[in-house]
Enzyme design. Structure first.
Site, PDB file in Angstrom:
ATOM      1  N   CYS A  39       0.664  -2.334  -0.114  1.00  0.00           N
ATOM      2  CA  CYS A  39       1.486  -1.249   0.400  1.00  0.00           C
ATOM      3  C   CYS A  39       2.565  -0.866  -0.601  1.00  0.00           C
ATOM      4  CB  CYS A  39       2.119  -1.677   1.722  1.00  0.00           C
ATOM      5  SG  CYS A  39       3.034  -0.367   2.570  1.00  0.00           S
ATOM      6  N   ASP A  41       5.497  -0.328   0.148  1.00  0.00           N
ATOM      7  CA  ASP A  41       6.744  -0.896   0.656  1.00  0.00           C
ATOM      8  C   ASP A  41       7.440  -1.722  -0.424  1.00  0.00           C
ATOM      9  OD1 ASP A  41       8.583  -2.751   2.086  1.00  0.00           O
ATOM     10  OD2 ASP A  41       7.703  -1.863   3.876  1.00  0.00           O
ATOM     11  N   ARG A  43       9.394  -4.060  -0.303  1.00  0.00           N
ATOM     12  CA  ARG A  43       9.551  -5.491  -0.006  1.00  0.00           C
ATOM     13  C   ARG A  43       8.309  -6.309  -0.323  1.00  0.00           C
ATOM     14  NH1 ARG A  43      10.959  -4.442   6.156  1.00  0.00           N
ATOM     15  NH2 ARG A  43       9.183  -3.036   5.767  1.00  0.00           N
ATOM     16  N   HIS A  98       0.992  -6.115   5.567  1.00  0.00           N
ATOM     17  CA  HIS A  98       2.217  -6.913   5.697  1.00  0.00           C
ATOM     18  C   HIS A  98       2.927  -6.641   7.013  1.00  0.00           C
ATOM     19  CE1 HIS A  98       5.221  -3.666   4.940  1.00  0.00           C
ATOM     20  NE2 HIS A  98       4.195  -3.106   4.326  1.00  0.00           N
TER      21      HIS A  98
END
Length: 201
Positions: A39, A41, A43, A98
């Site tokens: 992803c 993302d 994080r 995730h």
């Protein structure tokens, strides 16, 4: 931006010298063993999660770790998959979802995406996963289930790509589904029956 420029300075001062031989080798060699599809993302950092060295992973990151099913014509995801498999010869492909995924949360909770029509259209690549979780009430359980089902759906989409289909038929590549839990650092490996086992505690 200041943080980024300071980070570059630290890399050049402290990190690069310690890995100078590796980077000298990488300057003329590009032989990653794994295509990692994760992803976008911020994080979820593949190299950090796997503790890999530069040159080991060929990484594709998309919103929701989505992999469009193959269609003729050029697009960045398809081209990157084909290059990794047909040209670089990766032997493993990981699709990694995730926890707390914004894309999956939006789908699980039915968020209004009218202000982000391109995002809404992109998330249609998760339709199969959404259908598999349709009977669950909105909430953390549904989001978690959707994260897992989405990994399975994207692995299925991945097999529609001719380069991947050929490599699978010739037993040159192995597919893997992972789910990374941000809060605990655990990585669960999904199997074909839908149960998971922890790769790391």
């Amino acid at each position: 931006m200041q943080d980024l420029t300071e980070g570059v300075a630290r890399f050049q001062r402290d990190v690069f010298p310690a890995k100078a031989d590796l980077f000298t080798h990488l300057a003329t060699h590009h032989t990653p063993h794994t295509l990692f599809i994760g992803c976008s993302d911020a994080r979820v950092v593949p190299e950090l999660i796997t503790q890999g060295e530069p040159g080991e992973l060929f990484v594709i990151r998309t919103a929701g770790n989505l992999v469009p099913a193959y269609t003729p014509g050029a697009n960045g995801v398809t081209a990157s998959i084909e290059y990794a498999v047909a040209v670089l010869g990766v032997t493993d492909i990981v699709v990694c979802g995730h926890s707390a995924c914004g894309a999956m949360t939006a789908l699980a909770e039915g968020h209004d995406l009218s202000g982000a029509p391109v995002v809404a259209d992109w998330l249609r690549h998760a339709d199969a996963a959404v259908a598999r979780t349709a009977g669950l009430p909105a909430g953390p359980e549904k989001t978690g289930a959707l994260v897992h089902q989405n990994v399975y759906a994207q692995l299925t989409n991945l097999t529609t790509h001719p380069s991947v289909a050929r490599a699978l038929a010739e037993k040159k590549v192995t597919l893997h589904g992972w789910v990374f839990d941000i809060a605990t650092g655990r990585v669960g490996a999904l199997d074909v029956t839908g149960t998971g086992t922890s790769l790391a505690s």
